[in-house]
Motif scaffolding. Structure first.
Motif, mmCIF file in Angstrom:
data_model
loop_
_atom_site.group_PDB
_atom_site.id
_atom_site.type_symbol
_atom_site.label_atom_id
_atom_site.label_comp_id
_atom_site.label_asym_id
_atom_site.label_seq_id
_atom_site.Cartn_x
_atom_site.Cartn_y
_atom_site.Cartn_z
ATOM 1 N N SER A 28 0.831 -1.215 0.000
ATOM 2 C CA SER A 28 0.000 0.000 0.000
ATOM 3 C C SER A 28 0.855 1.251 0.000
ATOM 4 O O SER A 28 1.840 1.334 0.736
ATOM 5 C CB SER A 28 -0.843 0.072 1.276
ATOM 6 O OG SER A 28 -1.768 -0.935 1.305
ATOM 7 N N LYS A 35 2.624 2.965 -6.433
ATOM 8 C CA LYS A 35 2.266 2.177 -7.626
ATOM 9 C C LYS A 35 1.335 2.927 -8.578
ATOM 10 O O LYS A 35 1.536 2.893 -9.778
ATOM 11 C CB LYS A 35 1.550 0.875 -7.231
ATOM 12 C CG LYS A 35 2.356 -0.100 -6.456
ATOM 13 C CD LYS A 35 1.608 -1.412 -6.301
ATOM 14 C CE LYS A 35 0.242 -1.289 -5.660
ATOM 15 N NZ LYS A 35 0.224 -1.112 -4.214
ATOM 16 N N GLY A 69 -6.391 -3.210 -7.708
ATOM 17 C CA GLY A 69 -6.978 -3.064 -6.372
ATOM 18 C C GLY A 69 -8.391 -2.515 -6.448
ATOM 19 O O GLY A 69 -9.239 -2.822 -5.611
ATOM 20 N N ALA A 70 -8.656 -1.700 -7.491
ATOM 21 C CA ALA A 70 -9.994 -1.108 -7.640
ATOM 22 C C ALA A 70 -11.051 -2.197 -7.774
ATOM 23 O O ALA A 70 -12.190 -2.030 -7.331
ATOM 24 C CB ALA A 70 -10.033 -0.188 -8.855
ATOM 25 N N TYR A 75 -10.934 -5.275 -6.384
ATOM 26 C CA TYR A 75 -11.200 -5.821 -5.042
ATOM 27 C C TYR A 75 -12.049 -4.826 -4.246
ATOM 28 O O TYR A 75 -12.940 -5.204 -3.495
ATOM 29 C CB TYR A 75 -9.892 -6.134 -4.309
ATOM 30 C CG TYR A 75 -9.159 -7.292 -4.935
ATOM 31 C CD1 TYR A 75 -9.570 -8.604 -4.702
ATOM 32 C CD2 TYR A 75 -8.085 -7.087 -5.798
ATOM 33 C CE1 TYR A 75 -8.931 -9.673 -5.304
ATOM 34 C CE2 TYR A 75 -7.433 -8.149 -6.412
ATOM 35 C CZ TYR A 75 -7.864 -9.440 -6.155
ATOM 36 O OH TYR A 75 -7.243 -10.495 -6.760
ATOM 37 N N VAL A 110 -11.544 -4.122 2.676
ATOM 38 C CA VAL A 110 -11.086 -4.699 1.406
ATOM 39 C C VAL A 110 -10.036 -5.806 1.561
ATOM 40 O O VAL A 110 -10.057 -6.789 0.809
ATOM 41 C CB VAL A 110 -10.613 -3.591 0.421
ATOM 42 C CG1 VAL A 110 -9.358 -2.892 0.921
ATOM 43 C CG2 VAL A 110 -10.386 -4.160 -0.968
ATOM 44 N N ALA A 111 -9.160 -5.706 2.548
ATOM 45 C CA ALA A 111 -8.127 -6.733 2.676
ATOM 46 C C ALA A 111 -8.754 -8.087 3.025
ATOM 47 O O ALA A 111 -8.288 -9.142 2.567
ATOM 48 C CB ALA A 111 -7.088 -6.331 3.727
ATOM 49 N N ALA A 135 -10.357 -9.352 -0.172
ATOM 50 C CA ALA A 135 -9.339 -9.771 -1.146
ATOM 51 C C ALA A 135 -8.660 -11.081 -0.750
ATOM 52 O O ALA A 135 -7.921 -11.655 -1.545
ATOM 53 C CB ALA A 135 -8.297 -8.664 -1.319
ATOM 54 N N ARG A 192 -10.729 -13.826 -5.480
ATOM 55 C CA ARG A 192 -9.452 -13.675 -6.193
ATOM 56 C C ARG A 192 -9.532 -14.317 -7.570
ATOM 57 O O ARG A 192 -9.035 -13.776 -8.543
ATOM 58 C CB ARG A 192 -8.279 -14.264 -5.394
ATOM 59 C CG ARG A 192 -8.079 -13.621 -4.035
ATOM 60 C CD ARG A 192 -6.670 -13.813 -3.509
ATOM 61 N NE ARG A 192 -5.687 -13.079 -4.284
ATOM 62 C CZ ARG A 192 -5.458 -11.769 -4.176
ATOM 63 N NH1 ARG A 192 -6.137 -11.038 -3.316
ATOM 64 N NH2 ARG A 192 -4.555 -11.181 -4.934
ATOM 65 N N GLY A 241 -0.691 -3.725 -8.766
ATOM 66 C CA GLY A 241 -1.381 -4.567 -7.802
ATOM 67 C C GLY A 241 -0.446 -5.238 -6.829
ATOM 68 O O GLY A 241 0.584 -4.674 -6.422
ATOM 69 N N ARG A 242 -0.837 -6.458 -6.439
ATOM 70 C CA ARG A 242 -0.051 -7.204 -5.458
ATOM 71 C C ARG A 242 0.443 -8.534 -6.026
ATOM 72 O O ARG A 242 1.392 -9.107 -5.541
ATOM 73 C CB ARG A 242 -0.904 -7.541 -4.220
ATOM 74 C CG ARG A 242 -1.561 -6.392 -3.544
ATOM 75 C CD ARG A 242 -0.507 -5.571 -2.827
ATOM 76 N NE ARG A 242 -1.095 -4.691 -1.827
ATOM 77 C CZ ARG A 242 -1.826 -3.623 -2.092
ATOM 78 N NH1 ARG A 242 -2.083 -3.303 -3.337
ATOM 79 N NH2 ARG A 242 -2.291 -2.871 -1.116
ATOM 80 N N ILE A 293 0.363 -9.207 -9.652
ATOM 81 C CA ILE A 293 0.302 -9.114 -11.114
ATOM 82 C C ILE A 293 1.455 -9.908 -11.738
ATOM 83 O O ILE A 293 1.247 -10.688 -12.666
ATOM 84 C CB ILE A 293 0.321 -7.632 -11.588
ATOM 85 C CG1 ILE A 293 -0.703 -6.801 -10.798
ATOM 86 C CG2 ILE A 293 0.062 -7.547 -13.097
ATOM 87 C CD1 ILE A 293 -2.113 -7.351 -10.785
ATOM 88 N N ARG A 309 -2.726 -3.729 7.061
ATOM 89 C CA ARG A 309 -3.031 -4.214 5.708
ATOM 90 C C ARG A 309 -1.820 -4.929 5.097
ATOM 91 O O ARG A 309 -1.953 -5.947 4.435
ATOM 92 C CB ARG A 309 -3.488 -3.055 4.824
ATOM 93 C CG ARG A 309 -4.956 -2.823 5.004
ATOM 94 C CD ARG A 309 -5.638 -2.432 3.745
ATOM 95 N NE ARG A 309 -5.238 -1.086 3.373
ATOM 96 C CZ ARG A 309 -5.183 -0.673 2.118
ATOM 97 N NH1 ARG A 309 -5.462 -1.493 1.145
ATOM 98 N NH2 ARG A 309 -4.847 0.552 1.856
HETATM 99 O O1 DC Z 1 -3.972 -1.234 -3.957
HETATM 100 P P1 DC Z 1 -5.228 -1.082 -3.109
HETATM 101 O O2 DC Z 1 -4.980 -0.414 -1.781
HETATM 102 O O3 DC Z 1 -6.345 -0.433 -3.855
HETATM 103 O O4 DC Z 1 -5.684 -2.587 -2.796
HETATM 104 C C1 DC Z 1 -6.851 -2.851 -2.092
HETATM 105 C C2 DC Z 1 -6.768 -4.230 -1.447
HETATM 106 O O5 DC Z 1 -6.805 -5.244 -2.456
HETATM 107 C C3 DC Z 1 -5.542 -4.484 -0.591
HETATM 108 O O6 DC Z 1 -5.933 -5.108 0.615
HETATM 109 C C4 DC Z 1 -4.725 -5.446 -1.397
HETATM 110 C C5 DC Z 1 -5.716 -6.118 -2.298
HETATM 111 N N1 DC Z 1 -5.144 -6.394 -3.617
HETATM 112 C C6 DC Z 1 -4.757 -7.682 -3.887
HETATM 113 O O7 DC Z 1 -4.856 -8.543 -3.023
HETATM 114 N N2 DC Z 1 -4.257 -8.005 -5.112
HETATM 115 C C7 DC Z 1 -4.142 -7.058 -6.048
HETATM 116 N N3 DC Z 1 -3.639 -7.391 -7.249
HETATM 117 C C8 DC Z 1 -4.522 -5.725 -5.780
HETATM 118 C C9 DC Z 1 -5.017 -5.417 -4.537
#
Ligand code: DC
Length: 225
Positions: free
Chosen positions: A13, A17, A36-37, A39, A99-100, A103, A109, A129-130, A132, A180
């Motif tokens: 976070s 990014k 993330g949008a 999720y 959101v976490a 997600a 997912r 993202g996280r 990708i 988070r």
């Molecule tokens: O990047 P962000 O803060 O908008 O992400 C929101 C939530 O989604 C955060 O808890 C992480 C999760 N996330 C994820 O698990 N995988 C991703 N590719 C993007 C976001």
């Protein structure tokens, strides 16, 4: 899909990014995508339908029964849910706090990953993202992992929230960001890790322009290899 490129930009976070991905997309003429949008969209939909974000089965059902459309607007891939396009709503405190958890639900997912993969049909992408580089586009030769010290990331996020008119306290933003980070890094499915082959960029002491240039230069260099 011949000639379509996917640039994966992962990181925790507030690592920068979004700004970096938007800048790289603008420079290269690629479509920007904020994973993330999506999720957040699932979380927002659950909340507005009165579904408890902690109830995985109910959130999944709510997501599957909604109508999702994906399209490109002003160089960015966006989506509508049941005909509505949430933007500011995705940044609200209620969504941010849940959101976490959402997600971390495997069915969520799977749906999001498949939706994100299908965006490559629109053209070359810069996706942030996280997961990708690890899950969504693991075969991409263009992978980056952005990082910065937690205190620096919390200050960036705090300034953003204050600018958006939110009433926040800096120490609470730091606490929530660490929480988070912890959930994102330790969840069973697709935890946040550095993808194999990803270039790690620590942006703590870098300007935004420097980070964008580092990514764009690496992509251009990769093209001539
Ligand atoms: O990047 P962000 O803060 O908008 O992400 C929101 C939530 O989604 C955060 O808890 C992480 C999760 N996330 C994820 O698990 N995988 C991703 N590719 C993007 C976001």
């Amino acid at each position: 899909m011949e000639g379509i490129k996917t640039i994966a930009i992962d990181g925790p976070s507030a690592s920068g990014k979004s700004s970096v991905s938007k800048g790289v997309a603008a420079e290269l003429g690629f479509i920007y995508s904020d994973s993330g949008a999506l999720y957040r969209g699932v979380t927002w939909q659950a909340i507005r339908k009165g579904v408890d974000p902690q109830d995985a089965a109910a959130v999944t059902e709510c997501m599957l029964s909604a109508e999702w459309s994906f399209f490109v607007q002003d160089g960015a891939a966006i989506f509508s849910i049941d005909g509505d396009i949430p933007v500011q709503e995705l940044r609200g405190k209620d969504v941010r706090e849940s959101v976490a958890v959402v997600a971390a639900i495997p069915e969520i997912r799977r749906f999001v990953v498949e939706s994100l993969q299908s965006l490559a049909n629109f053209g070359s992408l810069v996706m942030e993202g996280r997961d990708i580089g690890t899950v969504v586009f693991p075969d991409s030769p263009y992978k980056f992992y952005l990082d910065a010290d937690p205190e620096e990331r919390a200050m960036r996020r705090y300034r953003e929230l204050v600018a958006a008119g939110e009433d926040e306290k800096a120490h609470e933003v730091l606490d929530s960001l660490k929480k988070r980070d912890q959930i994102d890094a330790t969840r069973k499915m697709d935890p946040l890790v550095v993808a194999p082959g990803a270039q790690v960029i620590d942006s703590t002491a870098m300007t935004l322009a420097d980070v964008i240039k580092t990514v764009v230069d690496a992509v251009k260099k990769g093209d001539t290899k």
